[in-house]
Design an enzyme around this catalytic site. Structure first.
Site, PDB file in Angstrom:
ATOM      1  N   GLY A   9     -97.990  13.904  18.329  1.00 36.84           N
ATOM      2  CA  GLY A   9     -96.741  14.807  18.770  1.00 36.84           C
ATOM      3  C   GLY A   9     -95.594  14.348  18.566  1.00 36.84           C
ATOM      4  N   ASN A  34    -101.107  20.412  20.489  1.00 38.93           N
ATOM      5  CA  ASN A  34     -99.840  21.066  20.275  1.00 38.93           C
ATOM      6  C   ASN A  34     -99.344  20.336  19.046  1.00 38.93           C
ATOM      7  OD1 ASN A  34     -97.375  22.387  20.659  1.00 38.93           O
ATOM      8  ND2 ASN A  34     -96.505  20.897  21.964  1.00 38.93           N
ATOM      9  N   SER A 123     -90.731  11.876  33.145  1.00 37.23           N
ATOM     10  CA  SER A 123     -89.346  12.770  32.709  1.00 37.23           C
ATOM     11  C   SER A 123     -88.434  12.835  33.782  1.00 37.23           C
ATOM     12  CB  SER A 123     -90.120  14.195  32.469  1.00 37.23           C
ATOM     13  OG  SER A 123     -89.115  15.033  32.713  1.00 37.23           O
ATOM     14  N   TYR A 147     -95.219  21.758  36.009  1.00 36.03           N
ATOM     15  CA  TYR A 147     -95.089  20.767  35.091  1.00 36.03           C
ATOM     16  C   TYR A 147     -94.318  19.253  35.663  1.00 36.03           C
ATOM     17  CZ  TYR A 147     -93.058  17.740  31.512  1.00 36.03           C
ATOM     18  OH  TYR A 147     -92.540  16.811  30.728  1.00 36.03           O
ATOM     19  N   LYS A 151     -96.075  15.639  36.751  1.00 28.65           N
ATOM     20  CA  LYS A 151     -95.598  14.134  36.515  1.00 28.65           C
ATOM     21  C   LYS A 151     -95.259  13.446  38.007  1.00 28.65           C
ATOM     22  CE  LYS A 151     -95.147  14.577  32.164  1.00 28.65           C
ATOM     23  NZ  LYS A 151     -95.687  13.885  30.955  1.00 28.65           N
ATOM     24  N   TYR A 181     -87.983   9.982  30.449  1.00 28.89           N
ATOM     25  CA  TYR A 181     -87.215  10.544  29.402  1.00 28.89           C
ATOM     26  C   TYR A 181     -86.101  11.537  29.966  1.00 28.89           C
ATOM     27  CZ  TYR A 181     -91.618   9.415  27.030  1.00 28.89           C
ATOM     28  OH  TYR A 181     -92.835   9.055  26.635  1.00 28.89           O
ATOM     29  N   ASN A 203     -86.288  24.819  24.244  1.00 23.46           N
ATOM     30  CA  ASN A 203     -85.077  23.621  24.358  1.00 23.46           C
ATOM     31  C   ASN A 203     -84.169  24.047  23.278  1.00 23.46           C
ATOM     32  OD1 ASN A 203     -88.217  21.615  24.790  1.00 23.46           O
ATOM     33  ND2 ASN A 203     -86.467  22.000  26.473  1.00 23.46           N
ATOM     34  N   LEU A 204     -82.901  23.482  23.732  1.00 19.49           N
ATOM     35  CA  LEU A 204     -81.542  23.621  23.056  1.00 19.49           C
ATOM     36  C   LEU A 204     -81.591  23.364  21.622  1.00 19.49           C
ATOM     37  CD1 LEU A 204     -78.888  24.415  23.266  1.00 19.49           C
ATOM     38  CD2 LEU A 204     -78.297  22.222  23.696  1.00 19.49           C
ATOM     39  N   ARG A 235     -76.296  17.614  29.773  1.00 13.43           N
ATOM     40  CA  ARG A 235     -77.500  16.677  29.877  1.00 13.43           C
ATOM     41  C   ARG A 235     -77.396  15.474  29.015  1.00 13.43           C
ATOM     42  NH1 ARG A 235     -78.165  20.551  32.595  1.00 13.43           N
ATOM     43  NH2 ARG A 235     -80.102  21.755  32.758  1.00 13.43           N
TER      44      ARG A 235
END
Ligand code: NAD
Ligand code: UD1
Length: 347
Positions: A9, A34, A123, A147, A151, A181, A203-204, A235
């Site tokens: 990934g 993925n 995360s 999600y 975690k 992260y 995501n951006l 962020r």
């Protein structure tokens, strides 16, 4: 040898490069749900080293047992998991089943083979809606979606392992680094490996890159009325190569004489907040491309600002992010412009 689950990934492939360049042998287990095999071919080309690869599911205990029986594994980095927040709200069972069962099967096999050094991909989402910034590792934890909850549950599960070691007086106790992260972006500077999202990116950064290349008409900036420097969300973006190096530092610490005591969490970010508009403008200015955008409604569930206190990773792991905003946007664009269809075109 380091077993890297989910190593084909986005973050895993970059980490394989850094591990190999630091002298480690790497064994990847990934079901390619993925990702594609091509990412690891490129890791091999970039490093000039072979990556041992097994296509398989981490939930399959038989595969894990064979891997531990046939390889001399010193530590495991566990990336394998599903990560799309929206999808997790629609299919919570699927997310809990995949993310939690992977980890359970993995730690069972590790324990059975007495390999108890683990780096886990956590995360910043485990901080929920931050009450205070910057975020330190001991701040309260919560989840706002399945999600994030997966975690959080895994972090809690892993914390029970060294507690059991104490009760059983284990002579080889668990050492676990929970790496939280912040917002990983960017790509390897070669332009050979990078993020390859399926469908419309959530995501951006991938959305900005795909808009710049003309795959998307216009970026929607979610909210222009937050209480931030320019009204857009803030962020802590971290270059994926810095993040990958953080994993190498964590592995080195686990395998050092000093080791790592029990389960410890580390924020991996830069410690600096960047707004959506700052990111868009940096992307345009550094890459000399246009990124059409419009301010739209806030995205439900988004927080105004989120950034890390990164001092623990610096003190304990000797790790600090080195790459800045210009590297993040230039490397993202190099990857996007050289691989407009991601790994689907061999290039
Ligand atoms: P990714 O989807 O690119 O990589 C995850 C890999 O795991 C993929 O190659 C996928 O095929 C594999 N995988 C998934 N389920 C599996 C299973 N059951 N068995 C074997 N392989 C399986 O995602 P990424 O961005 O590289 O993220 C890696 C990890 O970091 C994930 O656990 C993710 O939740 C976590 N994380 C990612 C981010 C981010 O923004 N990218 C942020 C915080 C945490
Ligand atoms: C998201 C996930 C988080 C995960 C993280 C890293 C959500 C709610 N959270 O965080 O769990 O750990 O990714 O993968 O999905 N933005 C836009 N337009 C876009 C996309 C994003 O304006 O098209 C804005 C967002 O409002 C936010 C910032 O860009 O302010 C970053 O968004 P994104 O990249 O999705 O990451 P996060 O929401 O921080």
């Amino acid at each position: 040898m380091i077993l890297v689950t989910g190593g084909a990934g986005y973050i895993g492939s970059h980490t394989c490069v850094e591990l190999i360049e630091s002298g480690y042998d790497v064994l990847v287990l990934d079901n390619l749900s993925n990702s594609s095999r091509e990412s690891l071919h490129r890791v091999e080309r970039l490093t000039g080293h072979k990556v041992s690869f097994v296509e398989g599911d981490v939930r399959n205990g038989d595969i894990l047992n064979v891997l531990f029986d046939t390889h001399d594994i010193d530590a495991v980095i566990h990336f394998a998991g599903l990560k799309a927040v929206g999808e997790s709200c629609e299919c919570p069972i699927f997310y809990y089943e995949n993310n939690i069962e992977c980890t359970l099967k993995l730690v069972q096999a590790m324990q059975d083979h007495n390999v108890k050094n683990l780096v886990f991909s956590s995360s910043a989402t485990v901080y929920g809606d931050p009450q205070k910034l910057p975020l330190t590792e001991d701040m309260p934890l919560s989840a706002t979606n399945p999600y994030g909850r997966s975690k959080l549950i895994i972090e809690e599960m892993l914390r029970d392992l060294p507690r059991a070691d104490e009760l059983t007086h284990s002579d080889n106790p668990w050492s676990v680094a929970l790496l939280r992260y912040f917002n990983p972006v960017g790509a390897h500077k070669s332009g050979q490996i990078g993020e390859d999202p399926n469908g419309i990116p959530n995501n951006l950064m991938p959305f900005i890159s795909q808009t710049a290349i003309g795959k998307r008409d216009c970026l929607s900036v979610f909210g222009g009325d937050y209480n931030t420097c320019d009204g857009t969300g803030v962020r802590d973006y971290i270059h994926v190569v810095d993040l990958a190096k953080g994993h190498v530092k964590a592995v080195q610490r686990l395998l050092s004489e000093q080791g790592l005591d029990g389960v410890q969490a580390f924020n991996l970010g830069t410690g600096h907040g960047i707004s959506v508009l700052e990111m868009v403008n940096a992307f345009k200015d550094c890459n000399h491309v246009d990124v059409p955008y419009q301010i739209s409604d806030r995205r439900p569930g988004d927080v105004a600002a989120c950034y890390a206190d990164v001092s623990r990773a610096q003190t304990e792991l000797g790790w600090k992010a080195e790459l800045g905003l210009a590297d993040m946007v230039k490397d993202s664009w190099r990857w996007q412009s050289r691989n407009p269809e991601g790994y689907r075109v061999i290039g």
